[in-house]
Scaffold this motif. Structure first.
Motif, PDB file in Angstrom:
ATOM      1  N   ASN A 163       0.844  -1.195   0.000  1.00 32.65           N
ATOM      2  CA  ASN A 163       0.000   0.000   0.000  1.00 32.65           C
ATOM      3  C   ASN A 163       0.881   1.247   0.000  1.00 32.65           C
ATOM      4  OD1 ASN A 163       0.877   0.355   2.700  1.00 32.65           O
ATOM      5  ND2 ASN A 163      -0.713  -1.046   3.395  1.00 32.65           N
ATOM      6  N   GLY A 164       0.375   2.340   0.456  1.00 29.83           N
ATOM      7  CA  GLY A 164       1.111   3.600   0.453  1.00 29.83           C
ATOM      8  C   GLY A 164       2.120   3.751   1.573  1.00 29.83           C
ATOM      9  N   ASN A 165       2.217   2.784   2.484  1.00 35.98           N
ATOM     10  CA  ASN A 165       3.204   2.881   3.558  1.00 35.98           C
ATOM     11  C   ASN A 165       4.614   2.865   2.981  1.00 35.98           C
ATOM     12  OD1 ASN A 165       1.237   2.897   5.570  1.00 35.98           O
ATOM     13  ND2 ASN A 165       1.224   0.680   5.706  1.00 35.98           N
ATOM     14  N   LEU A 166       5.522   3.551   3.657  1.00 34.30           N
ATOM     15  CA  LEU A 166       6.899   3.650   3.200  1.00 34.30           C
ATOM     16  C   LEU A 166       7.819   3.576   4.413  1.00 34.30           C
ATOM     17  CD1 LEU A 166       8.398   5.908   0.584  1.00 34.30           C
ATOM     18  CD2 LEU A 166       9.244   6.163   2.899  1.00 34.30           C
ATOM     19  N   ILE A 167       8.905   2.822   4.283  1.00 32.30           N
ATOM     20  CA  ILE A 167       9.920   2.724   5.335  1.00 32.30           C
ATOM     21  C   ILE A 167      11.133   3.494   4.858  1.00 32.30           C
ATOM     22  CG2 ILE A 167      11.435   1.161   6.613  1.00 32.30           C
ATOM     23  CD1 ILE A 167       9.218  -1.012   6.168  1.00 32.30           C
ATOM     24  N   GLY A 168      11.621   4.406   5.688  1.00 32.38           N
ATOM     25  CA  GLY A 168      12.761   5.234   5.310  1.00 32.38           C
ATOM     26  C   GLY A 168      14.008   4.891   6.100  1.00 32.38           C
ATOM     27  N   PHE A 169      15.143   4.975   5.418  1.00 29.29           N
ATOM     28  CA  PHE A 169      16.451   4.741   6.024  1.00 29.29           C
ATOM     29  C   PHE A 169      17.333   5.960   5.809  1.00 29.29           C
ATOM     30  CE2 PHE A 169      14.968   0.472   4.896  1.00 29.29           C
ATOM     31  CZ  PHE A 169      15.170  -0.199   6.097  1.00 29.29           C
ATOM     32  N   TRP A 170      18.131   6.310   6.818  1.00 28.57           N
ATOM     33  CA  TRP A 170      19.104   7.385   6.698  1.00 28.57           C
ATOM     34  C   TRP A 170      20.337   6.900   5.961  1.00 28.57           C
ATOM     35  CZ3 TRP A 170      17.505  12.003   7.408  1.00 28.57           C
ATOM     36  CH2 TRP A 170      16.644  12.342   8.440  1.00 28.57           C
ATOM     37  N   ALA A 171      20.899   7.786   5.159  1.00 32.51           N
ATOM     38  CA  ALA A 171      22.192   7.550   4.510  1.00 32.51           C
ATOM     39  C   ALA A 171      23.191   8.536   5.096  1.00 32.51           C
ATOM     40  CB  ALA A 171      22.080   7.754   3.002  1.00 32.51           C
ATOM     41  N   LYS A 172      24.451   8.116   5.200  1.00 32.96           N
ATOM     42  CA  LYS A 172      25.473   9.006   5.774  1.00 32.96           C
ATOM     43  C   LYS A 172      25.860  10.125   4.816  1.00 32.96           C
ATOM     44  CE  LYS A 172      29.281   6.119   4.343  1.00 32.96           C
ATOM     45  NZ  LYS A 172      30.133   5.044   4.677  1.00 32.96           N
ATOM     46  N   ASP A 173      25.655   9.892   3.502  1.00 33.81           N
ATOM     47  CA  ASP A 173      25.973  10.911   2.505  1.00 33.81           C
ATOM     48  C   ASP A 173      25.267  10.562   1.195  1.00 33.81           C
ATOM     49  OD1 ASP A 173      27.549   8.828   1.385  1.00 33.81           O
ATOM     50  OD2 ASP A 173      29.367   9.587   2.337  1.00 33.81           O
ATOM     51  N   ARG A 174      25.389  11.432   0.207  1.00 30.78           N
ATOM     52  CA  ARG A 174      24.738  11.196  -1.084  1.00 30.78           C
ATOM     53  C   ARG A 174      25.313   9.967  -1.785  1.00 30.78           C
ATOM     54  NH1 ARG A 174      23.806  17.058  -3.999  1.00 30.78           N
ATOM     55  NH2 ARG A 174      22.509  17.939  -2.340  1.00 30.78           N
ATOM     56  N   ALA A 175      26.598   9.734  -1.588  1.00 27.47           N
ATOM     57  CA  ALA A 175      27.221   8.563  -2.221  1.00 27.47           C
ATOM     58  C   ALA A 175      26.552   7.274  -1.749  1.00 27.47           C
ATOM     59  CB  ALA A 175      28.720   8.543  -1.931  1.00 27.47           C
ATOM     60  N   GLU A 176      26.168   7.218  -0.488  1.00 29.10           N
ATOM     61  CA  GLU A 176      25.484   6.015   0.000  1.00 29.10           C
ATOM     62  C   GLU A 176      24.109   5.868  -0.646  1.00 29.10           C
ATOM     63  OE1 GLU A 176      24.451   3.519   4.046  1.00 29.10           O
ATOM     64  OE2 GLU A 176      24.838   5.668   4.248  1.00 29.10           O
ATOM     65  N   VAL A 177      23.401   6.975  -0.839  1.00 25.69           N
ATOM     66  CA  VAL A 177      22.109   6.921  -1.538  1.00 25.69           C
ATOM     67  C   VAL A 177      22.321   6.353  -2.939  1.00 25.69           C
ATOM     68  CG1 VAL A 177      20.190   8.272  -2.465  1.00 25.69           C
ATOM     69  CG2 VAL A 177      21.117   8.824  -0.204  1.00 25.69           C
ATOM     70  N   ASP A 178      23.318   6.855  -3.647  1.00 25.47           N
ATOM     71  CA  ASP A 178      23.605   6.385  -5.002  1.00 25.47           C
ATOM     72  C   ASP A 178      23.975   4.904  -5.009  1.00 25.47           C
ATOM     73  OD1 ASP A 178      23.166   8.964  -5.963  1.00 25.47           O
ATOM     74  OD2 ASP A 178      25.300   9.466  -6.012  1.00 25.47           O
ATOM     75  N   ARG A 179      24.775   4.500  -4.032  1.00 24.18           N
ATOM     76  CA  ARG A 179      25.208   3.095  -3.952  1.00 24.18           C
ATOM     77  C   ARG A 179      24.015   2.180  -3.702  1.00 24.18           C
ATOM     78  NH1 ARG A 179      26.574  -0.498  -0.084  1.00 24.18           N
ATOM     79  NH2 ARG A 179      26.261   0.977   1.611  1.00 24.18           N
ATOM     80  N   ILE A 180      23.140   2.551  -2.790  1.00 27.85           N
ATOM     81  CA  ILE A 180      21.966   1.727  -2.493  1.00 27.85           C
ATOM     82  C   ILE A 180      21.040   1.675  -3.708  1.00 27.85           C
ATOM     83  CG2 ILE A 180      19.863   1.573  -1.073  1.00 27.85           C
ATOM     84  CD1 ILE A 180      22.471   0.575   0.313  1.00 27.85           C
ATOM     85  N   ALA A 181      20.882   2.776  -4.416  1.00 25.21           N
ATOM     86  CA  ALA A 181      20.042   2.781  -5.624  1.00 25.21           C
ATOM     87  C   ALA A 181      20.573   1.788  -6.646  1.00 25.21           C
ATOM     88  CB  ALA A 181      19.989   4.184  -6.221  1.00 25.21           C
ATOM     89  N   TYR A 212      10.123   1.863  -0.033  1.00 23.37           N
ATOM     90  CA  TYR A 212      11.223   2.322   0.806  1.00 23.37           C
ATOM     91  C   TYR A 212      11.788   3.629   0.286  1.00 23.37           C
ATOM     92  CZ  TYR A 212      11.084  -2.415   2.486  1.00 23.37           C
ATOM     93  OH  TYR A 212      10.667  -3.597   3.024  1.00 23.37           O
ATOM     94  N   GLU A 213      12.561   4.257   1.163  1.00 21.39           N
ATOM     95  CA  GLU A 213      13.299   5.460   0.808  1.00 21.39           C
ATOM     96  C   GLU A 213      14.646   5.403   1.502  1.00 21.39           C
ATOM     97  OE1 GLU A 213      12.977  10.270   1.660  1.00 21.39           O
ATOM     98  OE2 GLU A 213      11.498   8.901   2.493  1.00 21.39           O
ATOM     99  N   MET A 214      15.680   5.802   0.799  1.00 16.19           N
ATOM    100  CA  MET A 214      17.014   5.988   1.379  1.00 16.19           C
ATOM    101  C   MET A 214      17.313   7.465   1.209  1.00 16.19           C
ATOM    102  SD  MET A 214      19.397   4.045   2.665  1.00 16.19           S
ATOM    103  CE  MET A 214      21.065   4.177   3.205  1.00 16.19           C
ATOM    104  N   VAL A 215      17.557   8.178   2.319  1.00 14.40           N
ATOM    105  CA  VAL A 215      17.673   9.628   2.257  1.00 14.40           C
ATOM    106  C   VAL A 215      18.898  10.144   3.002  1.00 14.40           C
ATOM    107  CG1 VAL A 215      16.166   9.953   4.274  1.00 14.40           C
ATOM    108  CG2 VAL A 215      16.446  11.808   2.633  1.00 14.40           C
ATOM    109  N   HIS A 216      19.476  11.179   2.434  1.00 12.91           N
ATOM    110  CA  HIS A 216      20.500  11.961   3.124  1.00 12.91           C
ATOM    111  C   HIS A 216      20.051  13.409   3.056  1.00 12.91           C
ATOM    112  CE1 HIS A 216      24.132  14.499   3.368  1.00 12.91           C
ATOM    113  NE2 HIS A 216      24.367  13.690   4.377  1.00 12.91           N
ATOM    114  N   ARG A 217      20.162  14.089   4.173  1.00 14.44           N
ATOM    115  CA  ARG A 217      19.835  15.512   4.199  1.00 14.44           C
ATOM    116  C   ARG A 217      20.656  16.188   5.279  1.00 14.44           C
ATOM    117  NH1 ARG A 217      13.724  16.308   6.303  1.00 14.44           N
ATOM    118  NH2 ARG A 217      14.240  18.476   6.019  1.00 14.44           N
TER     119      ARG A 217
END
Length: 126
Positions: A65-83, A119-124
Motif C-alpha cells: 500500500n502507500g506505507n513507506l519505510i525510510g532509512f538514513w544515509a550518511k551521505d549522497r554517495a550512499e544513496v547512489d550506492r543503495i540505488a 522504501y526510501e534511502m535519504v540523506h539531508r
C-alpha cells in the motif's frame, strides 16, 4: 536513546523477495540473522532484543500500500550506492536518486521490493 525497535514486514511471496532482502539488508546494517520457519529476521550488530531488527513473514494475500519505510544515509554517495544495488538485486526504483523539494538538501532514492513494499534511502543536512 534511539526509540526504533523493529519492523515486522509482510510479503506475498517469500521465495521471490527473500533473495532481495538477503542482499539489501546487510548493506543497511542488518548483518545478523535469526530465521525461523515463519519469520526471517535480520538484526543490527549486537544481541536481540536490544538491537534494531527487520522481520519478514509471508502472507499470501498481502497487498502493498502507500506505507513507506525510510532509512538514513550518511551521505549522497550512499544513496547512489543503495540505488544501484536495489536495481541489481531486483528492486524497482520509483524516484531518484536526486534532490527532492522537501528541503534544499533532501537527496533520496525511492524504491520497492519485488512484491511492491516501498522504501526510501535519504540523506539531508539540517
Amino acid at each position: 536513546m534511539n526509540k526504533f525497535s523493529h519492523i515486522d514486514l509482510r510479503v506475498n511471496n517469500m521465495e521471490n523477495v527473500l533473495p532481495f532482502y538477503e542482499k539489501l539488508l546487510p548493506e543497511l546494517g542488518f548483518t545478523r540473522t535469526y530465521h525461523s520457519a515463519n519469520w526471517k529476521v535480520f538484526a543490527a550488530d549486537g544481541e536481540l532484543p536490544s538491537v534494531p531488527y527487520f522481520a519478514i513473514t509471508e502472507e499470501a494475500d498481502h497487498k502493498p500500500n502507500g506505507n513507506l519505510i525510510g532509512f538514513w544515509a550518511k551521505d549522497r554517495a550512499e544513496v547512489d550506492r543503495i540505488a544501484k544495488l536495489v536495481k541489481e538485486f531486483g528492486g524497482n526504483i520509483s524516484g531518484g536518486p536526486q534532490l527532492f523539494p522537501i528541503s534544499p538538501t533532501y537527496y533520496a532514492v525511492y524504491f520497492a521490493d519485488p512484491c511492491g513494499n516501498k522504501y526510501e534511502m535519504v540523506h539531508r543536512l539540517n
